[in-house]
Design a protein around this motif. Sequence first.
Motif, PDB file in Angstrom:
ATOM      1  N   VAL A 171      17.142  60.018  35.904  1.00 52.57           N
ATOM      2  CA  VAL A 171      15.719  60.173  35.764  1.00 52.57           C
ATOM      3  C   VAL A 171      14.802  59.094  35.735  1.00 52.57           C
ATOM      4  O   VAL A 171      13.752  59.270  35.916  1.00 52.57           O
ATOM      5  N   ARG A 172      15.642  57.792  35.765  1.00 53.54           N
ATOM      6  CA  ARG A 172      14.830  56.557  35.833  1.00 53.54           C
ATOM      7  C   ARG A 172      15.615  55.396  36.690  1.00 53.54           C
ATOM      8  O   ARG A 172      16.500  55.286  36.596  1.00 53.54           O
ATOM      9  N   LEU A 224      16.081  63.025  39.913  1.00 50.95           N
ATOM     10  CA  LEU A 224      14.732  63.145  39.370  1.00 50.95           C
ATOM     11  C   LEU A 224      14.033  62.169  38.527  1.00 50.95           C
ATOM     12  O   LEU A 224      13.344  62.269  37.939  1.00 50.95           O
ATOM     13  N   ARG A 225      13.904  61.169  39.718  1.00 49.16           N
ATOM     14  CA  ARG A 225      13.230  59.946  39.246  1.00 49.16           C
ATOM     15  C   ARG A 225      11.610  60.440  39.405  1.00 49.16           C
ATOM     16  O   ARG A 225      11.388  61.176  39.944  1.00 49.16           O
ATOM     17  N   PRO A 226      10.919  59.634  38.896  1.00 43.11           N
ATOM     18  CA  PRO A 226       9.201  59.976  38.655  1.00 43.11           C
ATOM     19  C   PRO A 226       8.976  60.418  39.849  1.00 43.11           C
ATOM     20  O   PRO A 226       7.887  61.180  39.724  1.00 43.11           O
ATOM     21  N   VAL A 277      15.708  51.223  24.566  1.00 45.62           N
ATOM     22  CA  VAL A 277      16.752  50.877  23.928  1.00 45.62           C
ATOM     23  C   VAL A 277      17.991  50.855  25.065  1.00 45.62           C
ATOM     24  O   VAL A 277      19.106  50.317  24.450  1.00 45.62           O
ATOM     25  N   LEU A 278      17.964  51.383  25.956  1.00 47.03           N
ATOM     26  CA  LEU A 278      19.159  51.546  27.099  1.00 47.03           C
ATOM     27  C   LEU A 278      19.016  50.997  28.114  1.00 47.03           C
ATOM     28  O   LEU A 278      19.992  50.845  29.084  1.00 47.03           O
ATOM     29  N   GLY A 279      17.706  50.313  28.306  1.00 46.16           N
ATOM     30  CA  GLY A 279      17.511  49.760  29.774  1.00 46.16           C
ATOM     31  C   GLY A 279      16.907  50.719  30.491  1.00 46.16           C
ATOM     32  O   GLY A 279      16.341  51.862  30.495  1.00 46.16           O
ATOM     33  N   SER A 280      16.543  50.270  31.781  1.00 44.84           N
ATOM     34  CA  SER A 280      15.744  51.025  32.871  1.00 44.84           C
ATOM     35  C   SER A 280      16.511  51.796  33.860  1.00 44.84           C
ATOM     36  O   SER A 280      15.839  52.686  34.459  1.00 44.84           O
ATOM     37  N   ASN A 281      17.643  51.961  33.893  1.00 43.27           N
ATOM     38  CA  ASN A 281      18.505  52.860  34.647  1.00 43.27           C
ATOM     39  C   ASN A 281      19.113  54.250  33.999  1.00 43.27           C
ATOM     40  O   ASN A 281      20.173  53.959  33.159  1.00 43.27           O
ATOM     41  N   LEU A 282      18.401  55.125  33.986  1.00 42.15           N
ATOM     42  CA  LEU A 282      18.847  56.244  32.884  1.00 42.15           C
ATOM     43  C   LEU A 282      19.191  57.658  33.436  1.00 42.15           C
ATOM     44  O   LEU A 282      18.727  58.097  34.743  1.00 42.15           O
TER      45      LEU A 282
END
Length: 283
Positions: free
Chosen positions: A239-240, A252-254, A85-90
């Motif tokens: 986080v992403r 804190l990306r994967p 719902v928000l796209g890939s940059n979180l």
Amino acid sequence: MRPSTKLTPNDNPSKYVQEGYCIFRQQFTNKEMELYQQTLDNMLDCLRPGEKPQFMFEPHVGSQHWRTWLSLARHPKILDAVESVLGSNLVLILSHFIIKGTEDSMHVGWHQDQRYWLHGVEGDNLCTAWLAFNETNRQNGCMRILPGTNQPKLLDVNVKEDDGSTITTLEVDVDKELADTAVDIELHPGEFSLHDAYVIHGSDSNRSQDFRKIYTMRYADADTTRFTSEKWQIPFFLVRGEAMDTDFYIDLRPNKDLPEDQPDCMLVQKLRAGTYGKIPVDY
Ligand SMILES: O=C(O)CCC(=O)C(=O)O
């Protein structure tokens, strides 16, 4: 009297923009929820007389179990849904256990989340994951959402007096006709919903004999949100995906490990100094 008809909640992510929310069924198994449920129950067992379970703010940073809650807030099952719902940059901005005990009759007045974070976060592309730790239903005060009220516009608020138990003081007016459109977010443990930062929502008090236990984790789109840290009590966590100025965030990306130490920030400093008002001391 007209019998009340129960509206079926939206479970189709492609209708999120239109409805302002979506539920995601059967996400975490009972086995996966066990550690989280036990850790939360330990926190509830540690409440001291007079402390209230609804004030466990930002446990992913401030709680002694911060690692567990930070891991959950970047769990792929949550982030996949948020990405849809928000796209890939979180960016993870906040989290909060909104636990309703049996004593306060605390209800959550109709509100827009956006009102609550303007001191640090500005943007139109933010959402909250609302994860059930036990059954949520009308009886124990599940969240209620007014579908389609997610216009990107801040509504006027009535400022409610802080009676010592409430978590919402900035409420919006909702007439009976609109209130009658409310959808109940009734979930089983391990299921969650996502709701938009503008959609109007609230909940009634807990009329059951047990806690109502849910965890909210709140996210922003890194591309379209402006973050300012001066008055923000905790770090922003990427986080992403990608962001312009990665040094601004805790990364804190994967492929990144959790921080070794509890993040040094205003919240943690205040908790250590014993000056953080309503948050339980041993949470
Ligand atoms: O948990 C509730 O009852 C209300 C939730 C809420 O207001 C929120 O997550 O923004």
